[in-house]
Write a protein that holds these residues in place. Structure first.
Motif, PDB file in Angstrom:
ATOM      1  N   SER A 125      42.841  39.234  46.267  1.00  0.00           N
ATOM      2  CA  SER A 125      41.612  39.918  45.898  1.00  0.00           C
ATOM      3  C   SER A 125      40.456  39.560  46.811  1.00  0.00           C
ATOM      4  O   SER A 125      39.500  40.309  46.930  1.00  0.00           O
ATOM      5  N   THR A 126      40.501  38.403  47.473  1.00  0.00           N
ATOM      6  CA  THR A 126      39.384  37.984  48.319  1.00  0.00           C
ATOM      7  C   THR A 126      39.197  38.903  49.511  1.00  0.00           C
ATOM      8  O   THR A 126      38.120  38.986  50.093  1.00  0.00           O
ATOM      9  N   TYR A 156      44.535  56.986  39.161  1.00  0.00           N
ATOM     10  CA  TYR A 156      44.994  55.606  38.991  1.00  0.00           C
ATOM     11  C   TYR A 156      44.690  54.778  40.230  1.00  0.00           C
ATOM     12  O   TYR A 156      44.139  53.677  40.139  1.00  0.00           O
ATOM     13  N   TYR A 157      45.012  55.313  41.397  1.00  0.00           N
ATOM     14  CA  TYR A 157      44.726  54.592  42.635  1.00  0.00           C
ATOM     15  C   TYR A 157      43.223  54.396  42.818  1.00  0.00           C
ATOM     16  O   TYR A 157      42.776  53.332  43.271  1.00  0.00           O
ATOM     17  N   ALA A 158      42.431  55.409  42.478  1.00  0.00           N
ATOM     18  CA  ALA A 158      40.981  55.296  42.627  1.00  0.00           C
ATOM     19  C   ALA A 158      40.422  54.189  41.741  1.00  0.00           C
ATOM     20  O   ALA A 158      39.571  53.400  42.168  1.00  0.00           O
ATOM     21  N   VAL A 159      40.901  54.116  40.502  1.00  0.00           N
ATOM     22  CA  VAL A 159      40.418  53.071  39.595  1.00  0.00           C
ATOM     23  C   VAL A 159      40.883  51.699  40.057  1.00  0.00           C
ATOM     24  O   VAL A 159      40.113  50.726  40.038  1.00  0.00           O
ATOM     25  N   SER A 163      39.121  46.587  42.672  1.00  0.00           N
ATOM     26  CA  SER A 163      39.549  45.629  43.689  1.00  0.00           C
ATOM     27  C   SER A 163      40.995  45.168  43.560  1.00  0.00           C
ATOM     28  O   SER A 163      41.363  44.118  44.089  1.00  0.00           O
ATOM     29  N   PHE A 164      41.838  45.943  42.889  1.00  0.00           N
ATOM     30  CA  PHE A 164      43.263  45.616  42.901  1.00  0.00           C
ATOM     31  C   PHE A 164      43.875  45.942  44.261  1.00  0.00           C
ATOM     32  O   PHE A 164      44.853  45.317  44.670  1.00  0.00           O
ATOM     33  N   LEU A 165      43.323  46.937  44.934  1.00  0.00           N
ATOM     34  CA  LEU A 165      43.813  47.312  46.257  1.00  0.00           C
ATOM     35  C   LEU A 165      42.632  47.724  47.126  1.00  0.00           C
ATOM     36  O   LEU A 165      41.578  48.116  46.604  1.00  0.00           O
ATOM     37  N   PRO A 166      42.758  47.605  48.443  1.00  0.00           N
ATOM     38  CA  PRO A 166      41.637  47.930  49.331  1.00  0.00           C
ATOM     39  C   PRO A 166      41.324  49.420  49.350  1.00  0.00           C
ATOM     40  O   PRO A 166      42.231  50.250  49.413  1.00  0.00           O
ATOM     41  N   VAL A 167      40.047  49.744  49.325  1.00  0.00           N
ATOM     42  CA  VAL A 167      39.622  51.136  49.425  1.00  0.00           C
ATOM     43  C   VAL A 167      40.123  51.755  50.733  1.00  0.00           C
ATOM     44  O   VAL A 167      40.413  52.952  50.799  1.00  0.00           O
TER      45      VAL A 167
END
Length: 234
Positions: free
Chosen positions: A3-4, A73-76, A81-85
């Motif tokens: 997450s960092t 789902y991916y957007a949320v 911050s579960f995955l990089p934009v």
């Protein structure tokens, strides 16, 4: 991924922009947009899971059964911050982890690979049973299904079984855009209630109504929330 590396979070007003970044060849954009509000309220206010706790045994589990329209789902997940934009523009690409159906081995926070209709609710029943067998009685299990998935018999077996098994940590969110072939007298909620579930029907775009429905007490029974949205193709 840690997450960092992508700790910036986004608000609800920024979700449309995050969804617009996913420009791949996607045939199910209405299916995605119909789930956006409900998924946001869950991740923003209800689910006890974060990028830091995606592997914690006592985390809440969210299973996206309606995986054939995963853009919301991916957007949320990106907003939280579960995955990089930065991954969003590659959606649907050959070398992107963000496929047209979520892959639990590639998408941080995804609990199941999904997209084939009718599997998510039975998997959620199994998840709730497995957690209880391990003595983990605090985590809640949420599964999001589309109303058209109720055309599949596997879901009705799960609906019938869950109350008799005492799965009171199980929650089903049905996003209802009137795309099911079959129906029930009294509406979808009645199908759950007759089997012994707690059930409520709300406006699928009203955040406060969704939150109240998600957090309504249901002692001793599994809980279903039917979120009504404008009729669109599933």
């Amino acid at each position: 991924m840690t997450s960092t590396a992508h700790a910036i979070t986004y608000g609800y007003s920024e979700l449309p922009d995050l969804m617009r970044r996913m420009t791949g060849d996607e045939k199910h954009s209405p299916a995605a947009s119909s789930t956006l509000d409900a998924i946001w309220v869950l991740y923003d206010r209800v689910l006890r899971v974060s990028p830091e706790t995606v592997d914690a045994p006592d985390r809440d589990r969210f299973l996206l059964s309606k995986g054939h329209g995963p853009m919301a789902y991916y957007a949320v997940l990106a907003a939280k911050s579960f995955l990089p934009v930065a991954l969003l523009p590659g959606f649907g690409g050959y070398d992107s982890p963000l496929g047209h159906h979520p892959d639990r081995m590639l998408v941080p926070g995804a609990e199941i690979g999904s997209g084939s209709l009718g599997h998510g609710l039975p998997l959620a029943v199994g998840t709730a049973l497995g957690l209880r067998a391990q003595g983990l009685t605090d985590p809640r299990v949420w599964v999001l299904i589309g109303d058209a998935e109720l055309d599949e018999g596997s879901n009705h077996e799960a609906i019938a079984y869950a109350p008799s098994a005492g799965l009171d940590r199980l929650h089903t969110l049905v996003v209802d855009n009137s795309s099911a072939t079959h129906g029930w007298p009294g509406g979808i909620a009645s199908r759950f209630e007759v089997a012994g579930w707690s059930a409520v029907t709300v406006d699928g775009h009203d955040h406060e109504a969704l939150y109240e429905a998600f957090t309504a007490p249901h002692p001793g029974r599994p809980h279903a929330v039917v979120a009504r949205v404008a009729p669109k193709h599933a």
